[in-house]
Design an enzyme around this catalytic site. Sequence first.
Site, short mmCIF file in Angstrom:
data_model
loop_
_atom_site.label_atom_id
_atom_site.label_comp_id
_atom_site.label_asym_id
_atom_site.label_seq_id
_atom_site.Cartn_x
_atom_site.Cartn_y
_atom_site.Cartn_z
N SER A 170 -2.45 -8.34 3.21
CA SER A 170 -2.90 -8.22 4.60
C SER A 170 -3.19 -9.58 5.21
O SER A 170 -3.10 -9.76 6.43
CB SER A 170 -4.16 -7.34 4.67
OG SER A 170 -3.90 -6.05 4.15
N HIS A 206 0.83 -1.20 0.00
CA HIS A 206 0.00 0.00 0.00
C HIS A 206 0.87 1.25 0.00
O HIS A 206 0.56 2.24 -0.68
CB HIS A 206 -0.91 0.02 1.23
CG HIS A 206 -1.89 -1.10 1.29
ND1 HIS A 206 -1.78 -2.13 2.18
CD2 HIS A 206 -3.00 -1.36 0.56
CE1 HIS A 206 -2.79 -2.97 2.03
NE2 HIS A 206 -3.54 -2.53 1.04
#
Length: 330
Positions: free
Chosen positions: A187, A34
């Site tokens: 994640s 990210h």
Amino acid sequence: MTTALLRTADELHARVRNGRRAVVMTMGALHEGHATLIRTAREIAGDQGEVVVTVFVNPLQFGKGEDLDRYPRTLDADLKIAEEAGADAVFAPSVDEVYPGGEPQVRISAGPMGGRLEGATRPGHFDGMLTVVAKLLHLTRPDVALFGQKDAQQLALIRRMARDLNFGVEIVGVPTVREEDGLALSSRNRYLSPQERRTALALSRALFAGRDRHAAQEALRARAREVPATRARAEALSAIGESRAAADAHAVAKSVPGGPAGVRAAARLVLDEAARLQPPLALDYLALVDPSDFTEVGEDFTGEAVLAVAARVGTTRLIDNIPLIFGAAP
């Protein structure tokens, strides 16, 4: 730079805009992948522009039995990562802010592409994903939106939606970020035990094996094209260890570069071996597809393709992919 935390669309719309607004959409639990998206957005927006990171765990794209409830929510840490990467604002709306009055009655349909691969495994997932992306594009009003290439089918569908429905926003794909051992950042990696992680490395190893087979085949075809269709061609091919191909060098030179079947076979071999590990890898799919519609490519395919894989290790489902180009110019 102090990154503003915004909870409502009104707060976001009240901000003064001078340059381009670049938006990075996330479900939180930010990591280096990210951060790379945010840094790229910063470069695109420039010093005079604005980078907005959205953090929203979208209930519409989680199916029955999936990990909506346990999906990590780490807003404080996310805010810090976004700030360090150069974000001007983090837009973290509530479910009521995004879906006032409950789940929307009108949704975006992902169409035929949305029913393939990930869509076949997770029915309705892409409809929910496109619906929230459409909502967030309207709420954030960006000039450009950035998405990771790790979610290749998602990226393809978002691009198609923006084009087909005239969203008037530039969609930018950013290459997958990997850990040192090759595992694609996700994640969900945090769910893996040390033993499960070792098995999970088979996903990237399989993709790299397919890529390496493709590169070797391309090198062979390129070498074949350099030599006339004579005995010299056979001798040249034999010299690089392809004696069988040298038996009919002219046919090799005329064959489709890269051999999709060879790429699939090389990747499959790694995955089959991983299925015998402890804990084992449970394959959902291995596919070599055309990114325009995510259908399998044939042996005569030329152009850009995506080699994609999805599998479960323990209770964790992981996806990965790499791009390949077939049909190098003679």
